[in-house]
Design an enzyme around this catalytic site. Structure first.
Site, short mmCIF file in Angstrom:
data_model
loop_
_atom_site.label_atom_id
_atom_site.label_comp_id
_atom_site.label_asym_id
_atom_site.label_seq_id
_atom_site.Cartn_x
_atom_site.Cartn_y
_atom_site.Cartn_z
N TRP A 3 33.77 43.94 44.75
CA TRP A 3 35.34 43.86 45.15
C TRP A 3 35.93 43.35 44.57
O TRP A 3 37.46 43.52 43.54
CB TRP A 3 35.10 44.81 46.62
N GLY A 4 36.30 42.05 44.88
CA GLY A 4 36.99 41.10 44.73
C GLY A 4 38.38 42.06 44.62
O GLY A 4 39.25 41.48 45.68
N ASP A 5 38.81 42.55 44.13
CA ASP A 5 40.21 42.84 44.38
C ASP A 5 40.66 43.86 44.63
O ASP A 5 40.35 45.12 44.81
CB ASP A 5 41.01 43.71 42.23
N PRO A 6 41.43 43.87 45.99
CA PRO A 6 42.18 44.90 46.86
C PRO A 6 41.80 46.15 47.02
O PRO A 6 42.83 46.82 47.69
CB PRO A 6 42.84 44.24 47.96
N ARG A 104 37.43 44.62 35.63
CA ARG A 104 38.70 44.07 33.86
C ARG A 104 38.03 42.85 33.25
O ARG A 104 38.80 43.00 32.42
CB ARG A 104 39.40 42.78 35.84
#
Lengths: 263, 90
Positions: A3-6, A104
């Site tokens: 996921w990395g990106d919240p 991304r």
């Protein structure tokens, strides 16, 4: 995980309790996303479609600096990219890909090849393995309502709508069903020998990850095939499946009931 | 319906849920005991909280890890996960 990106939203299956032993299957599962690509310059739709074709199939990716995995150049599979809508500078895309694919980066790289540049503005995961945006998909708000109904009113119904048996985590992989007598040995880590097998999916190849289920459908263990389905059907003994992860609680079924012996 | 048929029906429903179209090969005929184990859909709630999965629609803002922490607190359980080590599968 990936996921990395919240700011990413969407289908997040959460395993509960001992069911967490099966969670690796979710990590390995295919994913589908809907993403908003923001173009930094105008492009012809036909050119966009060409570039999308280039990025469908096997692609090279190196994980971003902030990721927790080793930054080796890897080959990832993009199964499909579909343009859902275009409203310059935004392009709405649906992307189906292998686990570990960075959407991304994919969008950034497509922008580079298009020549104008692009970045990912928004991302929503719409599928994680077998889990989609179905009736069982629950917001945190709705889940807390279900818990309230159970705790304060003694009503389990909403909670039971949203908590599925952990077996659904392996619903998308090949399955091998074993007799009651084989369960306890497997619950203690034994590999699965042919005599314990009652039925199995066709088309299992050596090396495949399989779900070992009881006749009631309970997830006993996760395994890796040592033989193909055909070999299993043609032989009467030998080890068929390596026991990779025990899931069921030992003692659920009694020891050495019936004819099955693990040695 | 007897429990062995109920079990098989549940297994077929798993295939359906997971989009699996494979045929089944049957090695032998066997029944399952009524005395041990449970059909997963009939699991009592306290067992479901130990062998269950909840598919959360993650909101923007919190990390997945934070969402898992909330779910643990909400359901009063000590262990939950959204991803884990790959080691056993390599």
């Amino acid at each position: 995980m990936g996921w990395g990106d919240p700011k990413v939203t969407g289908v997040l299956p959460i395993t509960l309790g001992s069911g967490t032993k099966a969670v690796g299957m979710l990590m390995l599962a295919d994913k589908e996303y809907v993403a908003v690509m923001q173009l930094h310059g105008e492009v012809e739709l036909s050119r966009l479609q060409d570039v999308i074709k280039e990025f469908t199939g096997e692609i090279y990716q190196r994980p971003p600096v902030r990721s927790s995995v080793k930054r080796r150049l890897r080959i990832k599979k993009v199964y499909e990219i579909k343009v859902l809508d275009v409203n310059y500078p935004y392009v709405l895309l649906r992307i189906a890909c292998e686990h570990g694919t960075y959407v991304r980066k994919l969008i950034h790289d497509m922008g580079e090849v298009l020549g104008v540049g692009a970045h990912m503005r928004e991302l929503r995961r719409v599928r994680t393995g077998p889990f989609r945006e179905g009736e069982y998909l629950v917001t945190m708000h709705k889940l807390s309502e279900a818990v309230y109904m159970y705790k304060e009113l003694g009503d389990e119904s909403l909670l039971r709508k949203y908590i599925l048996p952990v077996e659904y985590v392996v619903s998308h992989i090949p399955k091998v069903v074993i007799g009651d007598g084989a369960i306890d040995a497997l619950a203690h880590g034994a590999d699965l020998a042919i005599p314990g097998i009652v039925r199995l999916h066709e088309g299992i190849s050596k090396g495949d990850i399989v779900a070992i289920l009881s006749l009631k459908g309970e997830l006993v263990a996760l395994g890796r095939a040592l033989m193909s389905s055909q070999e299993i059907m043609e032989n009467s003994k030998g080890y068929a499946i390596k026991n990779v992860r025990v899931i069921i609680r030992p003692g659920t079924y009694p020891k050495l009931w019936g004819k099955y012996r693990s040695s | 319906m007897d429990i062995t048929s109920e079990g098989l029906n549940f297994i077929y429903s798993l295939d359906s849920f997971g989009g699996v179209n494979r045929k089944w090969l049957v090695r032998r005929d066997e029944i399952t005991s009524e005395k041990y184990g449970t059909i997963p859909t009939l699991r009592p709630l306290n067992q479901l909280l130990d062998y269950g999965v909840v598919v959360v629609d993650k909101p923007p803002g919190p990390s997945s890890h934070e969402v898992v922490a909330w779910v643990k607190e909400m359901l009063n359980i000590s262990k939950a996960g959204h991803g884990g080590t790959l080691e056993p599968y390599q």
